[in-house]
Each structure stands twice: as structure tokens, then as C-alpha cells.
Design a protein around this motif. Structure first.
Motif, PDB file in Angstrom:
ATOM      1  N   ASP A   1       0.390   4.031  -3.032  1.00  0.00           N
ATOM      2  CA  ASP A   1      -0.241   5.233  -2.480  1.00  0.00           C
ATOM      3  C   ASP A   1       0.847   6.375  -2.542  1.00  0.00           C
ATOM      4  OD1 ASP A   1      -2.442   4.030  -2.340  1.00  0.00           O
ATOM      5  OD2 ASP A   1      -2.536   4.206  -0.152  1.00  0.00           O
ATOM      6  N   ALA A   2       2.185   6.179  -2.383  1.00  0.00           N
ATOM      7  CA  ALA A   2       3.168   7.256  -2.559  1.00  0.00           C
ATOM      8  C   ALA A   2       3.152   7.792  -3.829  1.00  0.00           C
ATOM      9  CB  ALA A   2       4.378   6.821  -1.821  1.00  0.00           C
TER      10      ALA A   2
ATOM     11  N   ASP B   1      -3.176   8.654  -2.168  1.00  0.00           N
ATOM     12  CA  ASP B   1      -3.698   8.181  -1.003  1.00  0.00           C
ATOM     13  C   ASP B   1      -5.186   7.514  -1.191  1.00  0.00           C
ATOM     14  OD1 ASP B   1      -1.757   9.113   0.717  1.00  0.00           O
ATOM     15  OD2 ASP B   1      -2.984  10.748   1.522  1.00  0.00           O
TER      16      ASP B   1
ATOM     17  N   GLN C   1       0.924  -1.280  -0.056  1.00  0.00           N
ATOM     18  CA  GLN C   1       0.058   0.058  -0.046  1.00  0.00           C
ATOM     19  C   GLN C   1       0.695   1.217  -0.059  1.00  0.00           C
ATOM     20  OE1 GLN C   1      -3.048   0.188   3.166  1.00  0.00           O
ATOM     21  NE2 GLN C   1      -3.247   2.448   2.892  1.00  0.00           N
ATOM     22  N   ALA C   2       1.940   1.261   0.890  1.00  0.00           N
ATOM     23  CA  ALA C   2       2.670   2.502   0.984  1.00  0.00           C
ATOM     24  C   ALA C   2       3.284   3.124  -0.415  1.00  0.00           C
ATOM     25  CB  ALA C   2       3.778   2.201   2.104  1.00  0.00           C
TER      26      ALA C   2
END
Length: 305
Positions: free
Chosen positions: A127-128, A132, A123-124
């Protein structure tokens, strides 16, 4: 770089516009919700006429989010009638928009190949790069596609696209694919067909990122230092023809975004191509082309060597 010449044109890659429901940090198209460039019905008709007149096996539709263009379904339907393989370069979250609720089933009914962006199985990382909440929506979209049979060896092809989050080359495509398969299946029950690892090109928003972070010189040196002659022989510009939303012709989608049209007396627009019928051309190259020849190479279909 030496001049390249095209081989047989196998893919007509059509950028229908820059409108997108996302604003991704590394987007080479500089797409977003505020962009208004969009292919007209007249230009879309000319794209279909090119497919009628030439034995080009694949129509590859990209954007922006190509599904948001009013001509997207016309192009899909007409290409399918002609027996062409159709690829939808999808950001996944567009499938979750209420106005596009019927889109997954539409794609499945026409056996459209979905080539979906998912920079990371974490996810990180996703999304980065993409915003988001994008990872969660992307997983929901992948599950919807799986429910329809995509990625399950049913003839509905679901490919994923990985690109690095930072100023480095992608890892080995086969290893990345194994990691994606393991993590997506074990954590989310998601399956897919192939993973394409793509190098970030030093243009548009990614170039802006390089400049802000002070990495422009080191990244370009990395690309040049990593030049692979085997990858150079398979660059996609030799078998692709790129069409802009306004009907202008380019050697590839990257040249299109740099406003580098075809050169060397080749047809410059769809109208010119319809008049001449000549698909052969010399390819216009530049320093950014080292992005396609570094390491294992990079193309819209992933690694080259």
C-alpha cells in the motif's frame, strides 16, 4: 558503457498506453487515471502484422493497465491465433473493476500468462508503494485467478513481481520467492508459479522519490558499484523489442519512458520495420542501464544471474 548488439528477438513488448486505474509511487511509466496516451487500432494491426512476418515467440503487453486499452483483447486474440505466448503485465486491481468482471475468465480461456505486480507480501509495503487498499484488492484478484486454475500447475501461469519499496536492491530472488510462497499461502491461501525480483530504475517517479529523499547520488553509486558482468550478458534489450503506444520502437520499456528511441540506423517505427524487415540493431545505453546489471541483474523476467 560499451555498445550492445541484439541477439535473436524473442519478445515483442508492447506498451499500449499510460492509462491506469492506479497511481503508484515508483511507476517508471508515470501512468495514472488522467493519462490519455493510447494505442490506436491501426497501430495494433501493425503489431499483429509484425508477429505474422517474424518468428517472435512472445507478445508481452504492458501499460499503464493494458487491459483498459480498447486494443488489448484484439492483440491477445490475434497473437493467440498465431500461436504466440501472450503475457499480460497486470496490476491485479484492474481485475476487480466492475467493467472488467469477465477479464479473469477471458485471460484463462486464452491461456494468457498473468505477470502481476505485488511489491510486498505485507499490506504496509504494497500500500505504501501502490496506494491505500491495493493490497486487499490484489489478494482478492489473486484468489479469483487461483479459482480459475492460475498458479496451480494447470498450464495457466501466474507470476508475481517484487520490487523494493526503498532505495536499495532487491533481495535474492529465490529467497524472496520462498518467503512469498510461505506468507501468501499461510495467510491468504494464495499460490503462484514464479516470483520475479526487479530493481527500481532511476527514472520517472522513482527518480523523483530519490531526489525528494536526497538518495539520487547514493542510489546511482550503489548501482554502479554493484555492476555484475554476468548479468550484463543477459540484459533483456538483447532479446526484446519495445513498441510504444504510437508505434515508435525502443530497445526496452525503460528507454521508451526516457524517450530514447532506437539508434544506429535501426528501424524507428513499426512502419519502418514492416518496410525493412530488419530486427537487428545496436542497443542504445545510458547510466540508467546499471539498474539492469546491478547485483543479480534485473529484467522483466526477474533476476539475470
Amino acid at each position: 558503457m560499451p555498445l550492445l548488439e541484439t541477439a535473436r528477438i524473442e519478445v515483442l513488448q508492447v506498451n499500449v498506453g499510460k492509462l491506469c486505474n492506479q497511481t503508484c509511487a515508483h511507476c517508471h511509466v508515470d501512468a495514472g487515471p488522467d493519462r490519455r496516451e493510447a494505442m490506436s487500432s491501426e497501430t495494433a494491426e501493425k503489431v499483429v502484422e509484425i508477429l505474422r512476418r517474424h518468428d517472435i515467440a512472445t507478445l508481452d503487453i504492458t501499460g499503464g493497465a493494458p487491459e483498459l486499452n480498447p486494443q488489448f483483447r484484439f492483440l491477445v486474440d490475434e497473437a493467440a491465433k498465431l500461436g504466440r505466448r501472450v503475457i499480460d503485465r497486470c496490476n491485479l486491481t484492474v481485475l476487480m473493476l466492475p467493467a472488467q468482471a469477465d477479464l479473469p475468465a477471458y485471460l484463462a480461456e486464452r491461456k494468457v500468462v498473468v505477470t502481476a505486480s505485488l511489491p510486498s507480501f505485507r499490506q504496509a509495503g504494497t500500500d505504501a508503494q501502490r496506494g491505500d487498499g491495493v493490497f486487499a484488492k490484489s489478494i482478492a484478484a489473486l484468489r479469483t485467478l487461483n479459482e480459475l486454475g492460475y498458479g496451480k500447475k494447470t498450464g495457466l501461469v501466474l507470476d508475481l513481481v517484487h520490487n523494493p519499496v526503498g532505495a536499495f536492491l532487491p533481495g535474492t530472488q529465490s529467497s524472496l520467492e520462498r518467503d512469498y510462497r510461505r506468507e501468501l499461502a499461510s495467510r491468504f491461501g494464495v499460490v503462484f508459479d514464479h516470483l520475479h525480483a526487479i530493481t527500481n530504475m532511476p527514472i520517472s517517479r522513482f527518480l523523483e522519490f530519490l531526489e525528494r529523499s536526497g538518495n539520487t547520488r547514493s542510489y546511482m553509486e550503489l548501482l554502479v558499484r554493484s555492476f555484475n558482468p554476468l548479468a550484463a550478458g543477459g540484459v533483456m534489450c538483447r532479446t526484446h523489442l519495445s513498441v510504444g503506444w504510437d508505434g515508435a520502437l525502443y530497445d526496452c520499456d525503460y528507454n521508451q519512458m526516457m524517450d530514447l528511441p532506437v539508434a544506429h540506423a535501426a528501424p524507428a517505427t513499426l512502419d519502418d520495420l514492416l518496410a525493412s524487415g530488419n530486427l537487428a540493431r545496436r542497443v542504445r545505453t545510458g547510466l540508467h542501464c546499471f539498474g539492469c546489471t546491478a547485483g543479480a541483474g534485473s529484467s522483466c523476467g526477474g533476476a539475470l544471474a
